[in-house]
Motif scaffolding. Structure first.
Motif, PDB file in Angstrom:
ATOM      1  N   VAL A 143      -2.866  15.312   5.428  1.00 36.98           N
ATOM      2  CA  VAL A 143      -3.535  15.753   4.204  1.00 36.98           C
ATOM      3  C   VAL A 143      -2.780  15.236   2.981  1.00 36.98           C
ATOM      4  O   VAL A 143      -3.393  14.765   2.009  1.00 36.98           O
ATOM      5  CB  VAL A 143      -3.703  17.287   4.186  1.00 36.98           C
ATOM      6  N   LEU A 144      -1.460  15.295   3.022  1.00 39.62           N
ATOM      7  CA  LEU A 144      -0.663  14.752   1.909  1.00 39.62           C
ATOM      8  C   LEU A 144      -0.853  13.239   1.784  1.00 39.62           C
ATOM      9  O   LEU A 144      -0.972  12.707   0.669  1.00 39.62           O
ATOM     10  CB  LEU A 144       0.814  15.093   2.090  1.00 39.62           C
ATOM     11  N   ALA A 145      -0.901  12.546   2.911  1.00 40.27           N
ATOM     12  CA  ALA A 145      -1.124  11.094   2.895  1.00 40.27           C
ATOM     13  C   ALA A 145      -2.478  10.776   2.271  1.00 40.27           C
ATOM     14  O   ALA A 145      -2.604   9.863   1.443  1.00 40.27           O
ATOM     15  CB  ALA A 145      -1.036  10.532   4.315  1.00 40.27           C
ATOM     16  N   PHE A 146      -3.489  11.523   2.661  1.00 40.85           N
ATOM     17  CA  PHE A 146      -4.824  11.347   2.093  1.00 40.85           C
ATOM     18  C   PHE A 146      -4.799  11.583   0.585  1.00 40.85           C
ATOM     19  O   PHE A 146      -5.370  10.811  -0.190  1.00 40.85           O
ATOM     20  CB  PHE A 146      -5.808  12.288   2.784  1.00 40.85           C
ATOM     21  N   GLY A 147      -4.108  12.624   0.152  1.00 37.22           N
ATOM     22  CA  GLY A 147      -3.984  12.901  -1.278  1.00 37.22           C
ATOM     23  C   GLY A 147      -3.316  11.764  -2.019  1.00 37.22           C
ATOM     24  O   GLY A 147      -3.767  11.377  -3.117  1.00 37.22           O
ATOM     25  N   CYS A 148      -2.269  11.205  -1.448  1.00 38.75           N
ATOM     26  CA  CYS A 148      -1.586  10.069  -2.081  1.00 38.75           C
ATOM     27  C   CYS A 148      -2.518   8.870  -2.218  1.00 38.75           C
ATOM     28  O   CYS A 148      -2.537   8.182  -3.247  1.00 38.75           O
ATOM     29  CB  CYS A 148      -0.342   9.668  -1.283  1.00 38.75           C
ATOM     30  N   LEU A 149      -3.303   8.601  -1.173  1.00 38.73           N
ATOM     31  CA  LEU A 149      -4.242   7.486  -1.241  1.00 38.73           C
ATOM     32  C   LEU A 149      -5.357   7.749  -2.249  1.00 38.73           C
ATOM     33  O   LEU A 149      -5.811   6.812  -2.930  1.00 38.73           O
ATOM     34  CB  LEU A 149      -4.816   7.186   0.157  1.00 38.73           C
ATOM     35  N   CYS A 150      -5.773   8.995  -2.401  1.00 46.15           N
ATOM     36  CA  CYS A 150      -6.757   9.338  -3.434  1.00 46.15           C
ATOM     37  C   CYS A 150      -6.194   9.086  -4.823  1.00 46.15           C
ATOM     38  O   CYS A 150      -6.884   8.530  -5.688  1.00 46.15           O
ATOM     39  CB  CYS A 150      -7.196  10.799  -3.298  1.00 46.15           C
ATOM     40  N   VAL A 151      -4.938   9.472  -5.033  1.00 50.10           N
ATOM     41  CA  VAL A 151      -4.294   9.179  -6.317  1.00 50.10           C
ATOM     42  C   VAL A 151      -4.221   7.678  -6.535  1.00 50.10           C
ATOM     43  O   VAL A 151      -4.498   7.173  -7.623  1.00 50.10           O
ATOM     44  CB  VAL A 151      -2.892   9.827  -6.403  1.00 50.10           C
ATOM     45  N   ALA A 152      -3.858   6.939  -5.486  1.00 50.53           N
ATOM     46  CA  ALA A 152      -3.777   5.474  -5.593  1.00 50.53           C
ATOM     47  C   ALA A 152      -5.119   4.891  -6.030  1.00 50.53           C
ATOM     48  O   ALA A 152      -5.158   3.989  -6.878  1.00 50.53           O
ATOM     49  CB  ALA A 152      -3.334   4.876  -4.265  1.00 50.53           C
ATOM     50  N   LEU A 153      -6.193   5.392  -5.474  1.00 53.00           N
ATOM     51  CA  LEU A 153      -7.527   4.912  -5.875  1.00 53.00           C
ATOM     52  C   LEU A 153      -7.805   5.202  -7.338  1.00 53.00           C
ATOM     53  O   LEU A 153      -8.393   4.372  -8.034  1.00 53.00           O
ATOM     54  CB  LEU A 153      -8.618   5.566  -5.019  1.00 53.00           C
ATOM     55  N   SER A 154      -7.364   6.348  -7.815  1.00 53.36           N
ATOM     56  CA  SER A 154      -7.624   6.701  -9.209  1.00 53.36           C
ATOM     57  C   SER A 154      -6.766   5.900 -10.184  1.00 53.36           C
ATOM     58  O   SER A 154      -7.142   5.709 -11.328  1.00 53.36           O
ATOM     59  CB  SER A 154      -7.429   8.201  -9.430  1.00 53.36           C
ATOM     60  N   VAL A 155      -5.624   5.431  -9.711  1.00 50.63           N
ATOM     61  CA  VAL A 155      -4.699   4.672 -10.550  1.00 50.63           C
ATOM     62  C   VAL A 155      -5.025   3.178 -10.506  1.00 50.63           C
ATOM     63  O   VAL A 155      -4.798   2.453 -11.459  1.00 50.63           O
ATOM     64  CB  VAL A 155      -3.228   4.912 -10.115  1.00 50.63           C
ATOM     65  N   ALA A 156      -5.550   2.736  -9.371  1.00 55.13           N
ATOM     66  CA  ALA A 156      -5.785   1.295  -9.158  1.00 55.13           C
ATOM     67  C   ALA A 156      -6.773   0.702 -10.131  1.00 55.13           C
ATOM     68  O   ALA A 156      -7.670   1.235 -10.611  1.00 55.13           O
ATOM     69  CB  ALA A 156      -6.258   1.054  -7.727  1.00 55.13           C
TER      70      ALA A 156
END
Length: 156
Positions: A143-156
C-alpha cells in the motif's frame, strides 16, 4: 513512454495492494471464524486457485514495470525518488512473499487432503499466525509502494 511505464507500474502495484488488502480485511478475518478443517481446506484451495496466469502477470508485471519505471525516471528530478521508493517497496513485497508466504503455503499443501489430516488444528496453528503476520507486512508495504507511485504520477 516514461509516463506509460509509470502508469503501468502504478496500476499493477495498486492491483496487488488491493488484493493483499482484501485478504487482510475480509478473507483472513472470515477464515478466523471457521473451524480448523474448513480453514485448512479453504486456504489449500485458495493456494491452488491463485496460481494462474493472470495473477502471475500482475504479480511479476508490477515488479518488471516498477524496475522499468525507475530506469525511465533516473534523470527526472524529484519524481525519481518517489518511483524508486514505490518500486523498492513492491520488491520488498515480492521478497517477503517468496521467502515467507509461499513456503508457508507449500507446507500447508504438503499436509495433504484435509479429510486425511490427523490434526487439522496443529496444521492451522503452524500456518495461520505466521502467514497472517507476513501477509500484514507485505500488505502495508505494498500500500505504501502504491502511494509512492501515485505521488510520482502527480509529480511527473
Amino acid at each position: 513512454m516514461a509516463t506509460a511505464v509509470l502508469v503501468l507500474a502504478t496500476v499493477t502495484t495498486g492491483l496487488m495492494a488491493g488484493l493483499y488488502l482484501a485478504f487482510s480485511v475480509a478473507v483472513m478475518p472470515a477464515l478466523a471464524r471457521v473451524d480448523d478443517t474448513t480453514f485448512v481446506r479453504v486456504m489449500q484451495r485458495i493456494n491452488d486457485a491463485i496460481q494462474n496466469p493472470l495473477f502471475g502477470l500482475v504479480f511479476v508485471g508490477a515488479l518488471i514495470a516498477g524496475g522499468a519505471a525507475v530506469w525511465w525516471h533516473l534523470d527526472r528530478g524529484d519524481v525519481r525518488w518517489w518511483v524508486l521508493a514505490g518500486a523498492a517497496g513492491y520488491a520488498v513485497t515480492v521478497v517477503s512473499t517468496v521467502a515467507a508466504n509461499i513456503p508457508l503455503n507449500n507446507r500447508l499443501d504438503r499436509a495433504g487432503p484435509v479429510d486425511r489430516l490427523a490434526d487439522a488444528r496443529a496444521v492451522r496453528r503452524d500456518f495461520e499466525r505466521p502467514w497472517v503476520r507476513w501477509h500484514t507486512l507485505r500488505t502495508l508495504v505494498c500500500v505504501l509502494a502504491f502511494g509512492c507511485l501515485c505521488v510520482a504520477l502527480s509529480v511527473a
